[in-house]
Design a protein around this motif. Structure first.
Motif, PDB file in Angstrom:
ATOM      1  N   ALA A  33       0.810  -1.215   0.000  1.00 16.73           N
ATOM      2  CA  ALA A  33       0.000   0.000   0.000  1.00 16.73           C
ATOM      3  C   ALA A  33       0.850   1.276   0.000  1.00 16.73           C
ATOM      4  CB  ALA A  33      -0.942   0.013   1.201  1.00 16.73           C
ATOM      5  N   ARG A  87       3.855   4.201  -4.638  1.00 19.21           N
ATOM      6  CA  ARG A  87       3.222   5.338  -5.280  1.00 19.21           C
ATOM      7  C   ARG A  87       2.375   4.866  -6.469  1.00 19.21           C
ATOM      8  NH1 ARG A  87       4.121   8.983  -9.248  1.00 19.21           N
ATOM      9  NH2 ARG A  87       5.716   7.614 -10.114  1.00 19.21           N
ATOM     10  N   ALA A  88       2.866   3.856  -7.156  1.00 28.03           N
ATOM     11  CA  ALA A  88       2.153   3.318  -8.326  1.00 28.03           C
ATOM     12  C   ALA A  88       2.066   1.804  -8.195  1.00 28.03           C
ATOM     13  CB  ALA A  88       2.873   3.718  -9.607  1.00 28.03           C
ATOM     14  N   PRO A  89       1.199   1.322  -7.290  1.00 22.34           N
ATOM     15  CA  PRO A  89       1.205  -0.109  -6.965  1.00 22.34           C
ATOM     16  C   PRO A  89       1.010  -1.037  -8.166  1.00 22.34           C
ATOM     17  CG  PRO A  89      -0.663   1.022  -5.950  1.00 22.34           C
ATOM     18  CD  PRO A  89       0.255   2.073  -6.448  1.00 22.34           C
ATOM     19  N   LEU A  90       0.137  -0.641  -9.114  1.00 28.95           N
ATOM     20  CA  LEU A  90      -0.096  -1.539 -10.257  1.00 28.95           C
ATOM     21  C   LEU A  90       1.125  -1.662 -11.148  1.00 28.95           C
ATOM     22  CD1 LEU A  90      -3.697  -0.890 -11.655  1.00 28.95           C
ATOM     23  CD2 LEU A  90      -2.919  -2.685 -10.116  1.00 28.95           C
ATOM     24  N   ARG A  91       2.008  -0.648 -11.093  1.00 32.82           N
ATOM     25  CA  ARG A  91       3.230  -0.720 -11.899  1.00 32.82           C
ATOM     26  C   ARG A  91       4.318  -1.500 -11.174  1.00 32.82           C
ATOM     27  NH1 ARG A  91       2.579   3.011 -16.075  1.00 32.82           N
ATOM     28  NH2 ARG A  91       1.020   4.610 -15.654  1.00 32.82           N
ATOM     29  N   GLU A  92       4.112  -1.754  -9.870  1.00 32.90           N
ATOM     30  CA  GLU A  92       5.076  -2.528  -9.090  1.00 32.90           C
ATOM     31  C   GLU A  92       4.690  -3.998  -9.055  1.00 32.90           C
ATOM     32  OE1 GLU A  92       7.800  -1.642  -7.439  1.00 32.90           O
ATOM     33  OE2 GLU A  92       7.712   0.535  -7.679  1.00 32.90           O
TER      34      GLU A  92
END
Lengths: 328, 282
Positions: A66, A69-74
């Motif tokens: 959580a 900053r950009a969880p979907l990119r991680e």
């Protein structure tokens, strides 16, 4: 990279995960193997921050999920093929997901193409088969082109072509240096896909090793064909040795290397016309590891394999019970 | 469909991160890509306009009959100010549909599992809740205001038959029509909060109906003063009704007070929804 430290999750009084620690390294496919109810999905939900650990900690790419900053990119995750509103189309679902990170529409089209959903992308997800739902879940996981990919039972409901596709996909992703963490209760699939295995049973890690080590750990079995099985059986008997008669002239020996069997046969003047070291299957290794950890034991299936003995068929029945879809 | 078509840049973590405007955009896409949304919104407008027109026509007819029978409508508690209220006369029914929309917006995500996709994309959890709140409140307000003005303009030709048409310059009329939008926005927020608290469509809608319709009726039949004076006026729909009044009687809540009381209900429910959303597993 996923690092779990002493993860514990208790639902009410029922402990689902009991102190799990492991590291999932990038650049290889790590399989997460365990019977139903072993805690695989719960662990994955804790990684994604959906379930709060009762205690312990888990980091993805160095941070709590959580906190990115950009969880979907991680991290891309397929946790549940049904994590989609059934009245929305696949395309609109992906578009809404993409909008949270300003991922361009082109990428949405790309993942639809990649997962083979082109023909049904504009249809309501409610009408999707289990396999198409899985493809949509994988498309959503890949949306942010993430470094870490987590897939919970990705081949569930896929046809053989889809299974092969997932296998090649995760290998390709790992080859690109990504972290791939894949759960399954199907050891045969894991044997073909994973480089490294984390085996979980009843909420505890039972094994965490390269798949080859897990296979090698098991006592080597040797298939022996001889015209005097009775003599050879007596001569081989000893501590840690098991000899099973499979056919009138066929023995399966474990606990004695092939060369020692040949020496014994020579000393006893017994003719041996086959001596084959057997590669333990992952299935057998897995059964050895998890025989005490299966949550839902089936009763023994009487006399199905009379050559295998009751204990063995009982164990096989337990796997058969584990082959259904994971309930949590 | 081969893995070779994957984008090659492994480990690339560039590009945009999550932000509230992006979450809002995502929620807007989700809101507009469900057919049920449009069906409910269209039904709300139709029902509200229909009831407003029927009500206005009925009142005008009643006033006419009383006058031609030589009665004084004012003595029976009727005057033309009742006609003004008919611009938002469908509010009682419209609130149920809009409130249900609010409940469904989030409860359906829990029932389908969509919430896990939502919370994975935006793991801070509160952003999606507040973005939904923003979307549904604005849409509800627009629907309420639109319905009031459509009702007003369609009502005038009907009332002209009775010589009872009125202009938008009636005291507080435009304010009331705008506030009927605010009323629906608050109801939508209450629905959203209940849907989030209960994570269940049916439970959320039933609870909302109890709050808006059942409690006022129950309170009305309890003869204690403290209920009549201390509870009744502060129930959400009763307070909200004061907000859309053209004028309020002495001793009753004023428009402002009514609006604030109703908003407080939504605020408390939303706060509860925020706390549980943050605390509970998805």
């Amino acid at each position: 990279m996923i690092e779990a430290q002493g993860l514990v999750k208790v639902y009410g009084n029922k402990p689902a995960v009991q102190g799990v620690s492991f590291t999932v390294q990038p650049g290889r496919v790590t399989g997460f193997l365990g019977p139903n109810g072993a805690g695989k999905s719960t662990t994955m939900r804790m990684i994604m921050g959906l379930d709060r650990p009762t205690s312990g900690d888990v980091l993805v790419n160095g941070k709590h999920y959580a906190k990115h900053r950009a969880p979907l990119r991680e991290v891309g995750a397929l946790l549940d093929a049904k994590a989609v509103h059934t009245s929305r189309s696949a395309y609109n679902h992906l578009r809404a997901m993409a909008a949270t990170h300003s991922i361009p529409t082109k990428r949405v089209h790309d993942v639809i193409e990649l997962t083979g959903l082109g023909a049904v992308a504009k249809k309501r997800v409610g009408g999707f088969s289990l396999g198409m739902g899985q493809r949509l879940g994988i498309a959503a996981a890949l949306l942010g082109d993430p470094q870490t990919i987590i897939l919970d039972e990705p081949v569930n409901g896929l046809d053989p072509e889809g299974v092969l596709w997932v296998r090649n996909l995760v290998k390709a992703l790992a080859a690109e240096g990504r972290t791939v963490f894949l759960s399954s209760h199907l050891m045969s699939e894991m044997a073909l896909t994973a480089d490294h295995l984390i085996v979980i049973g009843r909420g505890r890690i039972i094994a965490d090793a390269p798949i080859q080590d897990i296979l090698n750990n098991r006592a080597q079995r040797v298939r022996v064909r001889t015209d005097r099985p009775d003599v050879l059986t007596r001569a081989l008997a000893g501590e840690g040795v098991s000899v099973e008669a499979r056919e009138p002239e066929l023995l399966e020996v474990s606990g004695v290397p092939a060369r020692a069997i040949a020496e014994t046969a020579l000393a006893q003047q017994v003719l041996v016309y086959e001596l084959t070291p057997l590669q333990a299957s992952l299935e057998e290794a897995y059964m050895d590891l998890t025989k005490d950890e299966v949550e839902y034991h089936s009763g023994p299936v009487a006399d199905v394999h009379d050559h295998a003995g009751n204990a063995e068929s009982g164990r096989h029945a337990a796997v058969a019970a584990g082959a259904g879809q994971e309930g949590n | 469909m081969s893995a070779a078509t994957l984008t090659p840049q492994a480990g690339r973590v560039t590009g945009h991160g999550v932000s509230f405007p992006r979450t809002l955009h995502s929620e807007w896409i989700k809101f507009t890509t469900l057919r049920s949304t449009w069906v409910l919104l269209a039904t709300t407008v139709l029902v509200m306009v229909g009831i407003g027109l029927l009500g206005g026509w009925g009142i005008a007819t009643g006033l006419d009959q009383m006058e031609s029978a030589g009665q004084d409508p004012a003595a029976a508690g009727m005057d033309s100010s009742l006609l003004y209220l008919m611009t938002s006369g469908g509010l009682d029914f419209g609130q149920l549909i809009i409130g249900s929309l609010g409940v469904l917006l989030i409860a359906s995500e829990y029932s389908t599992g969509m919430i896990r996709s939502t919370m994975t994309a935006v793991p801070s959890r509160l952003s999606p809740l507040f973005a939904k709140a923003f979307v549904v409140a604005v849409v509800a307000a627009v629907v309420g205001i639109l319905s009031s003005f459509i009702t007003y303009f369609l009502l005038q030709p009907i009332l002209a038959n009775y010589g009872r048409e009125f202009g938008l310059d009636v005291d507080n009329l435009v304010q009331s029509m705008l506030l009927s939008g605010v009323y629906l926005a608050i109801v939508a927020l209450m629905g959203l909060a209940l849907g989030s608290l209960l994570r269940n469509s049916a439970g959320g809608i039933v609870t909302l109906v109890v709050l808006l319709l059942v409690l006022p009726i129950v309170a009305q039949i309890i003869p204690f003063d403290w209920v009549q004076d201390g509870v009744m006026p502060y129930l959400p729909s009763n307070a909200g009704r004061q907000m859309v009044m053209l004028e309020t009687a002495d001793g009753d809540l004023t428009q402002w007070q009514g609006g604030l009381v109703m908003a407080a209900w939504a605020a408390v429910l939303l706060a509860g929804a925020a706390v549980t959303t943050k605390a509970r597993d998805v």
